[in-house]
Design a protein around this motif. Structure first.
Motif: not given
Length: 319
Positions: A95-105, A148-151
């Motif tokens: 989830l952290t890497s997804y936030n970094t790549a997509n500018g989300t929080d 978010v629930l990251p599975i």
């Protein structure tokens, strides 16, 4: 803050039932891959179906809880002749890497908000799927957070496919939530060159069981205005509408999203105009509301009203 972009593929509690039909014997079209072994591989079907790995669904915020299946699927040319095992896990690092790549929080959902019926999955010989049940406890959710629930499939007895990360974004909406067109009037007692920007398409975004934040779809929680005919806004001022907990639709109060008074130090606050209609209509979903922006640093005599808003919100469609 950058606007979060997600695919909202399911709407309403009834749509949760659709989840059980998303497993497939074989991926096809754009999602078909060469299998690394004759036995095939294992993946999370929703991750493949939505490509961007984010699934959002919404339901009535008055529900105590709601459930949905988390499915693992064996993708192979033939039905496996042996048992397949897999373990799912909560993957905060992904989830952290997804936030970094997509500018989300997005934030990892707290343990108190959900349960999973199991983490270890077993697909019997001759079958292709197994599933766990995720239960979400709606009253425990803090709606000011992007949970978010990251599975993730953490290990398996077959090769793990590329579609092994699933981000479940839980979008809880109250009945006032939606897209509206705003018309009305605005008067600034300190600067006649500041006027209303109408008509204006906005989102009323759930911030609690009985509150919404007035949000510009492009710029976030601000109130757009015109300054000398050019688009502008009041810095450190956003609008939260608080409704009567009885569900009557009455607007009880209006406060500043950035603090009452503003944390920006400009002394701006929100307050309701008690002479207004101040009501959301359950039959049309339209709202009429009157409110003030007070600013004692500019208007130095009580009640310190700098700007008066009288607005009609015409409901357009769900957000």
């Amino acid at each position: 803050m950058k606007k979060i972009k997600i695919n909202k593929v399911l709407t309403g509690l009834g749509a949760l039932l659709v989840m059980t039909s998303l497993s497939s014997c074989l991926k096809n079209g754009a999602y078909y891959t060469d299998f690394s072994t004759p036995a095939g591989s294992i993946y999370l079907p929703l991750a493949a179906t939505n490509n961007n790995s984010v699934v959002a669904f919404s339901y009535d915020a008055s529900l105590a809880q709601a459930t949905m299946p988390i499915v693992v699927d064996v993708a192979s040319p033939n039905t496996p002749s042996t048992q397949t095992t897999a373990t799912i896990a909560i993957d905060a690092d992904y989830l952290t890497s997804y936030n970094t790549a997509n500018g989300t929080d997005f934030e990892v959902m707290p343990d108190s908000v959900y349960t999973l019926s199991k983490m270890d999955m077993t697909v019997p010989a001759g079958k292709r799927i197994d599933s766990a049940i995720a239960t979400f406890y709606i009253p425990k959710m803090d709606l000011t957070h992007n949970y978010v629930l990251p599975i993730t499939i953490s290990n398996a007895s077959l090769p793990i496919e590329q579609w092994n990360h699933l981000l479940l974004y839980i979008a809880v909406k109250n009945k006032y939530d939606g897209v509206y067109q705003v018309t009305g009037t605005m008067v600034d007692a300190a600067n006649a060159g500041l006027t209303g920007y109408y008509p204006w398409t906005v989102e009323l975004v759930t911030s609690g069981p009985n509150s919404v934040v007035l949000t510009d779809p492009t710029n976030g929680p601000i109130h757009l205005i015109l300054s000398g005919g050019s688009l502008s806004y009041y810095g450190g001022f956003g609008v939260i509408f608080n409704f009567d907990p009885s569900g009557s639709g009455k607007v009880n109060s209006v406060v500043n999203y950035y603090g009452n008074p503003s944390s920006a130090g400009n002394t701006r606050s929100g307050s309701i105009d008690p002479t207004g209609v101040n009501k959301w209509d359950p039959s049309t979903k339209n709202m009429d509301v009157s409110y003030f922006m007070t600013q004692p640093s500019v208007i130095t005599t009580p009640p310190y009203v700098r700007t008066s808003f009288t607005e009609h919100y015409k409901y357009l469609h769900p957000r």
